[in-house]
Design a protein around this motif. Structure first.
Motif, mmCIF file in Angstrom:
data_model
loop_
_atom_site.group_PDB
_atom_site.id
_atom_site.type_symbol
_atom_site.label_atom_id
_atom_site.label_comp_id
_atom_site.label_asym_id
_atom_site.label_seq_id
_atom_site.Cartn_x
_atom_site.Cartn_y
_atom_site.Cartn_z
ATOM 1 N N GLY A 86 7.414 12.045 -2.375
ATOM 2 C CA GLY A 86 6.260 11.787 -1.511
ATOM 3 C C GLY A 86 5.434 10.611 -2.022
ATOM 4 O O GLY A 86 5.100 9.692 -1.261
ATOM 5 N N MET A 87 5.127 10.628 -3.328
ATOM 6 C CA MET A 87 4.339 9.549 -3.930
ATOM 7 C C MET A 87 5.075 8.216 -3.872
ATOM 8 O O MET A 87 4.494 7.181 -3.560
ATOM 9 C CB MET A 87 4.014 9.886 -5.389
ATOM 10 N N GLU A 90 5.100 6.755 -0.377
ATOM 11 C CA GLU A 90 3.744 6.312 -0.011
ATOM 12 C C GLU A 90 3.378 5.022 -0.733
ATOM 13 O O GLU A 90 2.879 4.078 -0.142
ATOM 14 C CB GLU A 90 2.713 7.403 -0.356
ATOM 15 N N LYS A 91 3.629 5.007 -2.058
ATOM 16 C CA LYS A 91 3.183 3.873 -2.878
ATOM 17 C C LYS A 91 4.082 2.645 -2.714
ATOM 18 O O LYS A 91 3.601 1.520 -2.562
ATOM 19 C CB LYS A 91 3.166 4.271 -4.369
ATOM 20 N N TYR A 141 10.631 12.324 7.337
ATOM 21 C CA TYR A 141 9.805 11.155 7.023
ATOM 22 C C TYR A 141 10.380 9.885 7.657
ATOM 23 O O TYR A 141 9.671 9.122 8.310
ATOM 24 C CB TYR A 141 9.700 10.987 5.504
ATOM 25 N N GLU A 145 8.948 7.403 10.630
ATOM 26 C CA GLU A 145 8.672 5.991 10.324
ATOM 27 C C GLU A 145 9.446 5.049 11.258
ATOM 28 O O GLU A 145 8.928 4.017 11.666
ATOM 29 C CB GLU A 145 9.052 5.688 8.863
#
Length: 222
Positions: A86-87, A90-91, A141, A145
């Protein structure tokens, strides 16, 4: 023609419009089918590797206890994996994130290939487990997107169906190759090649979707 009418209707409804593809638009787009190929392969590889970890560990001479420990280590790392994936997405963003995940997943199966050595077996479990959540989080996800929110649920349903198809083929394929050759070496080499193809295909689909979305935006703004 009908396309022009559709565009006009879309422009009129612009205020209330949810961005993204309808199922019909998605299915008519090459992006969708390229993405589906990657999704099937992702399901195939994850299930094909995961279901055969204990039998592979024993086939290269490890004890049943060690095989169970490796399987447990994958599961423990898998709990942390949800946060990590997840991180990362996102990053780093979707393209860079998928590239990093692809590199590490490939590296993990390379370690598995040398799993006779205890250090490599443990390294495999840590890396594979750390990135395993891409199998559970990836389809939802990436679908959101790439295809947007307009008919997200419907499109995701089809994506999950293909992902599960891959998941059903994977363990059978691993077992078949093992039965034919008497070892897992060829299986893991095939999976390493498939991982490169899978993540390459994902990146290709993302790039293609991005360029198509730019065209769609321009058409709407005209």
């Amino acid at each position: 023609g009908t396309k022009e009418t559709t565009i006009n209707v879309k422009i009129n409804k612009d205020e209330e419009e949810v961005m993204g593809y309808t199922l019909a638009e998605a299915k008519a787009s090459p992006v969708f089918w390229i993405y589906i190929v990657a999704i099937v392969l992702l399901g195939l590889i994850f299930a094909g590797v995961q279901m055969h970890i204990p039998s592979y560990m024993q086939s290269v001479g490890h004890s049943l206890q060690f095989a169970s420990m490796i399987t447990s280590l994958v599961s423990i790392m898998g709990i942390l994996s949800n946060v990590l994936i997840g991180m990362l997405l996102e990053k780093a963003g979707i393209k860079k994130g998928m590239l990093i995940i692809g590199v590490f997943m490939t590296l993990s199966v390379v370690c598995l290939l040398f799993g006779k050595t205890v250090a490599f077996a443990i390294l495999f479990a840590i890396i594979f487990g750390a990135f395993i959540a891409i199998a559970s989080m990836g389809p939802s996800y990436l679908t959101s997107e790439i295809f947007g929110k307009k008919e997200y649920g419907t499109i995701l349903g089809i994506v999950i169906m293909f992902f599960q198809l891959g998941g059903a083929i994977g363990p059978t394929l691993s077992g078949f190759i093992y039965d034919s050759t008497g070892e897992y070496t060829i299986t893991w080499i095939i999976f390493i090649a498939l991982l490169v193809i899978t993540f390459g295909t994902f990146l290709f689909a993302i790039n293609l979707a991005n360029s198509k979305n730019v065209v769609r935006e321009n058409a709407k703004n005209m």
